[in-house]
Structure formats: C-alpha cells, structure tokens
Scaffold this motif. Structure first.
Motif, PDB file in Angstrom:
ATOM      1  N   ARG A 141      26.637  -6.756 -40.724  1.00  0.00           N
ATOM      2  CA  ARG A 141      25.890  -7.674 -41.576  1.00  0.00           C
ATOM      3  C   ARG A 141      26.252  -7.816 -42.472  1.00  0.00           C
ATOM      4  O   ARG A 141      25.212  -8.125 -43.405  1.00  0.00           O
ATOM      5  CB  ARG A 141      24.544  -7.473 -41.179  1.00  0.00           C
ATOM      6  CG  ARG A 141      23.624  -7.006 -39.765  1.00  0.00           C
ATOM      7  CD  ARG A 141      22.738  -6.975 -39.282  1.00  0.00           C
ATOM      8  NE  ARG A 141      21.988  -7.357 -38.008  1.00  0.00           N
ATOM      9  CZ  ARG A 141      21.042  -6.667 -37.518  1.00  0.00           C
ATOM     10  NH1 ARG A 141      20.478  -5.448 -37.976  1.00  0.00           N
ATOM     11  NH2 ARG A 141      20.444  -6.885 -36.381  1.00  0.00           N
ATOM     12  N   ASN A 142      26.508  -6.562 -43.613  1.00  0.00           N
ATOM     13  CA  ASN A 142      26.625  -6.674 -44.868  1.00  0.00           C
ATOM     14  C   ASN A 142      28.055  -6.885 -45.398  1.00  0.00           C
ATOM     15  O   ASN A 142      28.744  -6.404 -46.339  1.00  0.00           O
ATOM     16  CB  ASN A 142      26.472  -5.076 -44.984  1.00  0.00           C
ATOM     17  CG  ASN A 142      25.234  -4.950 -45.777  1.00  0.00           C
ATOM     18  OD1 ASN A 142      24.125  -5.375 -46.712  1.00  0.00           O
ATOM     19  ND2 ASN A 142      24.655  -3.908 -44.333  1.00  0.00           N
ATOM     20  N   GLY A 143      28.973  -7.101 -44.102  1.00  0.00           N
ATOM     21  CA  GLY A 143      30.466  -8.030 -44.698  1.00  0.00           C
ATOM     22  C   GLY A 143      31.635  -6.893 -44.453  1.00  0.00           C
ATOM     23  O   GLY A 143      32.851  -7.572 -44.865  1.00  0.00           O
ATOM     24  N   TYR A 144      31.590  -6.307 -43.688  1.00  0.00           N
ATOM     25  CA  TYR A 144      32.262  -5.393 -44.381  1.00  0.00           C
ATOM     26  C   TYR A 144      32.998  -5.181 -42.503  1.00  0.00           C
ATOM     27  O   TYR A 144      32.453  -5.970 -41.143  1.00  0.00           O
ATOM     28  CB  TYR A 144      31.833  -3.849 -43.488  1.00  0.00           C
ATOM     29  CG  TYR A 144      31.591  -2.686 -44.883  1.00  0.00           C
ATOM     30  CD1 TYR A 144      32.844  -2.518 -45.757  1.00  0.00           C
ATOM     31  CD2 TYR A 144      30.723  -2.827 -45.075  1.00  0.00           C
ATOM     32  CE1 TYR A 144      32.103  -1.738 -46.883  1.00  0.00           C
ATOM     33  CE2 TYR A 144      29.871  -2.633 -46.171  1.00  0.00           C
ATOM     34  CZ  TYR A 144      30.810  -2.111 -47.232  1.00  0.00           C
ATOM     35  OH  TYR A 144      30.307  -1.050 -48.748  1.00  0.00           O
ATOM     36  N   ASP A 145      34.712  -5.649 -42.257  1.00  0.00           N
ATOM     37  CA  ASP A 145      35.068  -5.359 -41.331  1.00  0.00           C
ATOM     38  C   ASP A 145      35.440  -4.025 -40.472  1.00  0.00           C
ATOM     39  O   ASP A 145      35.061  -3.022 -41.314  1.00  0.00           O
ATOM     40  CB  ASP A 145      36.692  -5.318 -41.739  1.00  0.00           C
ATOM     41  CG  ASP A 145      37.070  -6.752 -41.951  1.00  0.00           C
ATOM     42  OD1 ASP A 145      35.966  -8.419 -42.083  1.00  0.00           O
ATOM     43  OD2 ASP A 145      38.183  -6.951 -43.488  1.00  0.00           O
ATOM     44  N   LEU A 146      35.316  -4.286 -39.317  1.00  0.00           N
ATOM     45  CA  LEU A 146      35.397  -3.130 -38.277  1.00  0.00           C
ATOM     46  C   LEU A 146      36.616  -2.912 -37.404  1.00  0.00           C
ATOM     47  O   LEU A 146      37.186  -3.660 -36.637  1.00  0.00           O
ATOM     48  CB  LEU A 146      33.930  -3.491 -37.260  1.00  0.00           C
ATOM     49  CG  LEU A 146      32.752  -3.852 -38.166  1.00  0.00           C
ATOM     50  CD1 LEU A 146      31.684  -4.398 -36.649  1.00  0.00           C
ATOM     51  CD2 LEU A 146      32.724  -2.722 -38.551  1.00  0.00           C
ATOM     52  N   VAL A 147      36.398  -1.397 -37.306  1.00  0.00           N
ATOM     53  CA  VAL A 147      37.888  -0.950 -36.569  1.00  0.00           C
ATOM     54  C   VAL A 147      36.395  -0.252 -35.490  1.00  0.00           C
ATOM     55  O   VAL A 147      36.047   0.713 -36.027  1.00  0.00           O
ATOM     56  CB  VAL A 147      38.272  -0.338 -36.889  1.00  0.00           C
ATOM     57  CG1 VAL A 147      39.189   0.786 -35.477  1.00  0.00           C
ATOM     58  CG2 VAL A 147      39.642  -0.667 -37.740  1.00  0.00           C
ATOM     59  N   ILE A 148      36.453  -0.874 -33.998  1.00  0.00           N
ATOM     60  CA  ILE A 148      35.556   0.048 -33.459  1.00  0.00           C
ATOM     61  C   ILE A 148      36.327   1.217 -31.941  1.00  0.00           C
ATOM     62  O   ILE A 148      36.953   0.439 -31.012  1.00  0.00           O
ATOM     63  CB  ILE A 148      34.418  -0.828 -32.832  1.00  0.00           C
ATOM     64  CG1 ILE A 148      35.076  -1.957 -32.328  1.00  0.00           C
ATOM     65  CG2 ILE A 148      33.470  -1.445 -33.310  1.00  0.00           C
ATOM     66  CD1 ILE A 148      33.809  -2.982 -30.871  1.00  0.00           C
ATOM     67  N   VAL A 149      35.834   1.978 -31.486  1.00  0.00           N
ATOM     68  CA  VAL A 149      36.496   2.452 -30.705  1.00  0.00           C
ATOM     69  C   VAL A 149      36.143   3.216 -30.222  1.00  0.00           C
ATOM     70  O   VAL A 149      34.170   3.766 -30.369  1.00  0.00           O
ATOM     71  CB  VAL A 149      36.818   4.128 -31.870  1.00  0.00           C
ATOM     72  CG1 VAL A 149      37.432   4.634 -30.475  1.00  0.00           C
ATOM     73  CG2 VAL A 149      37.819   3.906 -32.652  1.00  0.00           C
ATOM     74  N   ALA A 150      36.432   3.197 -28.957  1.00  0.00           N
ATOM     75  CA  ALA A 150      34.819   4.365 -27.611  1.00  0.00           C
ATOM     76  C   ALA A 150      35.991   4.217 -26.144  1.00  0.00           C
ATOM     77  O   ALA A 150      37.082   3.286 -26.392  1.00  0.00           O
ATOM     78  CB  ALA A 150      33.724   2.877 -26.944  1.00  0.00           C
ATOM     79  N   ARG A 151      35.612   4.573 -25.205  1.00  0.00           N
ATOM     80  CA  ARG A 151      35.610   4.569 -24.253  1.00  0.00           C
ATOM     81  C   ARG A 151      36.398   3.508 -23.054  1.00  0.00           C
ATOM     82  O   ARG A 151      37.854   2.656 -22.244  1.00  0.00           O
ATOM     83  CB  ARG A 151      36.398   5.728 -23.134  1.00  0.00           C
ATOM     84  CG  ARG A 151      36.189   7.111 -23.735  1.00  0.00           C
ATOM     85  CD  ARG A 151      36.424   7.935 -22.714  1.00  0.00           C
ATOM     86  NE  ARG A 151      34.814   8.310 -22.274  1.00  0.00           N
ATOM     87  CZ  ARG A 151      34.167   9.477 -21.657  1.00  0.00           C
ATOM     88  NH1 ARG A 151      34.859  10.189 -20.900  1.00  0.00           N
ATOM     89  NH2 ARG A 151      32.755   9.350 -22.051  1.00  0.00           N
TER      90      ARG A 151
ATOM     91  N   GLU B  60      33.274  -3.312 -22.556  1.00  0.00           N
ATOM     92  CA  GLU B  60      32.367  -3.017 -23.260  1.00  0.00           C
ATOM     93  C   GLU B  60      32.805  -2.737 -24.669  1.00  0.00           C
ATOM     94  O   GLU B  60      32.662  -3.394 -25.694  1.00  0.00           O
ATOM     95  CB  GLU B  60      31.890  -1.380 -23.781  1.00  0.00           C
ATOM     96  CG  GLU B  60      30.252  -1.253 -22.634  1.00  0.00           C
ATOM     97  CD  GLU B  60      29.064  -2.304 -22.496  1.00  0.00           C
ATOM     98  OE1 GLU B  60      28.391  -2.099 -23.985  1.00  0.00           O
ATOM     99  OE2 GLU B  60      28.701  -2.802 -21.801  1.00  0.00           O
ATOM    100  N   LEU B  61      34.248  -2.614 -25.279  1.00  0.00           N
ATOM    101  CA  LEU B  61      34.815  -2.760 -26.596  1.00  0.00           C
ATOM    102  C   LEU B  61      34.415  -4.692 -26.811  1.00  0.00           C
ATOM    103  O   LEU B  61      33.891  -4.984 -27.511  1.00  0.00           O
ATOM    104  CB  LEU B  61      35.942  -2.073 -26.886  1.00  0.00           C
ATOM    105  CG  LEU B  61      35.917  -0.609 -27.292  1.00  0.00           C
ATOM    106  CD1 LEU B  61      36.970   0.138 -26.943  1.00  0.00           C
ATOM    107  CD2 LEU B  61      35.907  -0.800 -28.354  1.00  0.00           C
ATOM    108  N   SER B  62      35.572  -5.003 -26.362  1.00  0.00           N
ATOM    109  CA  SER B  62      35.598  -6.733 -25.951  1.00  0.00           C
ATOM    110  C   SER B  62      34.122  -7.224 -25.550  1.00  0.00           C
ATOM    111  O   SER B  62      34.153  -7.962 -26.963  1.00  0.00           O
ATOM    112  CB  SER B  62      36.212  -7.138 -24.296  1.00  0.00           C
ATOM    113  OG  SER B  62      36.810  -8.096 -24.513  1.00  0.00           O
ATOM    114  N   LYS B  63      33.448  -6.779 -25.181  1.00  0.00           N
ATOM    115  CA  LYS B  63      31.677  -7.027 -25.037  1.00  0.00           C
ATOM    116  C   LYS B  63      31.794  -7.112 -26.725  1.00  0.00           C
ATOM    117  O   LYS B  63      30.524  -8.435 -27.304  1.00  0.00           O
ATOM    118  CB  LYS B  63      31.135  -6.523 -23.997  1.00  0.00           C
ATOM    119  CG  LYS B  63      29.555  -7.492 -23.785  1.00  0.00           C
ATOM    120  CD  LYS B  63      28.856  -6.960 -23.858  1.00  0.00           C
ATOM    121  CE  LYS B  63      29.158  -7.059 -21.571  1.00  0.00           C
ATOM    122  NZ  LYS B  63      27.933  -5.742 -20.420  1.00  0.00           N
TER     123      LYS B  63
END
Length: 264
Positions: free
Chosen positions: A27-37, A41-44
């Motif tokens: 929401r504050n304009g940061y790009d994300l690297v999201i990590v999980a197994r 769920e990651l794709s969603k």
C-alpha cells in the motif's frame, strides 16, 4: 501512492502477520519479494499484491532447511535484487510438555525461528553495509519476555531473537541499517493450529486474540520510525510490565496456568 522502487523481502508472507505486513508495504509503494513454502498460495498472494501497482517476486523456500535460506539470497543476487528492507516473519511453535514433545519437530522450529533468521540477516547486512542503508524487522513476541511452560522451545527461540536483535542494533548504529523487534501477543492467525495448541487455556476466549492487521500496522510504523522494538497491544504492554515486577518463578507459574490444556 508513490512508488518507492525498493524491494522488501518478507518471509512467511502468505498468511497471518507476514501477509498483513506485506499489504502495508504494498500500500505504501514498496516492491515485494514474498517467501513461503506453498507455491499455490504464493502465486495467489502475488497476484493480489500486484493490484497495488508494484512489482512482486515470489520465491518458494523451506526455511526449516539452512541451505534454503542461503539459496534464497543466491536467487536474489542472480536477479539483481538487493532488498532495502528485510522482514523475518516466518516462525512456528510446538505445544506440550518438553518431556513429551517431538525433538525432531523442535529442532526444525529452532532452525526456522533462529538459524534461518540469522542466515538471512547476515546476508542482508553484508549486502547493505556498502550501501549505507537498510531496515530489518524481526518478529519476536511477548513470549520472549516470559518463560513458557507448555510452549518452552518457542518462548526460548523468541527470547533469543529479541536479545540478538538488540545486540546487533547496537553494533549497526552508525551503519545506516536499523533493527526493530516486533513483539505481538496471542494473535488470530493459523499459528495455534500449526503448533497443535488449540486445546490450550490461552484460546478459551478467541475474541481476546489480537488482529494480525493491527499488529502489522504497529510493526510497520515502528520499523519506519527506526524504533528498537514495539510491544503490540496495551494488554501485552501491561503484561510485560507486570512480569518485570515479578520473579521468574512466579512468571513461569502464571504462564503455565494460562497455557495448560483446558481439561487440566
């Protein structure tokens, strides 16, 4: 919303507090690297976060394994990504008396809650020192302040995270890199299911559990303000103050009464 064009690396980003933190950054304009197994769920979640008009990189890793923490950072380097912010959110617990619990599960939890956090933080700091900037948010817990009968290994891992975070914060004070610890109390997430903790007296009244969104907002603002730590929730602040006025034995007994199984 102004795009920051800076990446935030968040572990455990598909659920609970990690997911809500990811939303705050998006929401504050940061790009994300999201990590999980979980790939699905990651794709969603990646598709959801992209609706904020940011870049999202999703990486599936099992951070119970040390080599997966190292390979995560290798992938970032290969893609030319140097995160400006690191959020170490992924963590688990296991419920029961230490004499009865599974040692292999507990060693996995130590690997996730401590070892992978140390590895990712070390690699982040090495990367950011030459750039003179960076922020680290480590998920501790109010559990870090109390001995935790029926949940002893989890409490101990969070005590480590808090103490270590405060130590490296001091070491890094002139580097441009800040370290903040977030201390939530019991929060309405899937944590208790994963810990096999649903029969604990702590969950007798689930209406008292904190909202993960409120915890994430507290953590986000504390990180952005460069605070050393934040205890989320007035009730949890009061509990910590009371524990500081009591002996460790008294605190351990109180936690035992709060966390023991309901039928006992």
């Amino acid at each position: 919303m102004e795009r920051k064009h800076q990446y935030v690396l968040i572990t455990g980003a598909t659920s609970g507090i990690g997911y809500e933190l990811a939303k705050q950054f998006a929401r504050n304009g940061y790009d994300l690297v999201i990590v999980a197994r979980d790939h699905e769920e990651l794709s969603k979640k990646a598709n959801e976060f992209k609706e904020y008009g940011i870049n999202v990189v999703s990486i599936s890793k099992n951070l119970f394994l040390q080599e997966e923490a190292y390979s995560l950072y290798s992938e970032l380097k290969m893609n030319g990504i140097s995160p400006e912010i690191l959020v170490n959110d992924a963590g688990q617990g296991v419920y029961g008396k230490f004499q009865d619990t599974d040692i292999h599960r507990e060693l996995d939890i130590i690997n996730l809650n401590i070892i992978s956090v140390i590895i990712l933080t070390k690699l982040f700091i090495k990367d950011r020192l030459s750039k003179g900037s960076g922020k680290i948010l480590n998920l501790a817990s109010v559990a870090s302040k109390f001995p935790g009968p029926w949940h002893s290994v989890y409490h101990a891992t969070k005590a480590f995270v808090l103490s270590w975070s405060e130590a490296i914060r001091e070491e890094l004070k002139d580097s441009g890199i800040s370290v903040t610890a977030l201390l939530p109390g019991p929060t309405n997430t899937d944590f208790f299911n994963k810990a096999d903790m649903n029969k604990s007296k702590l969950l007798e009244d689930k209406d008292t559990l904190a909202s993960p969104e409120e915890v994430a907002i507290d953590g986000y603002h504390a990180l952005m303000n460069g605070n050393d730590k934040v205890i989320s929730g007035l009730k949890n602040k009061f509990s910590v103050v009371m524990s500081n006025l009591s002996t460790d034995t008294m605190v351990a007994h109180r936690m035992s009464e709060m966390q023991k199984p309901m039928e006992k």
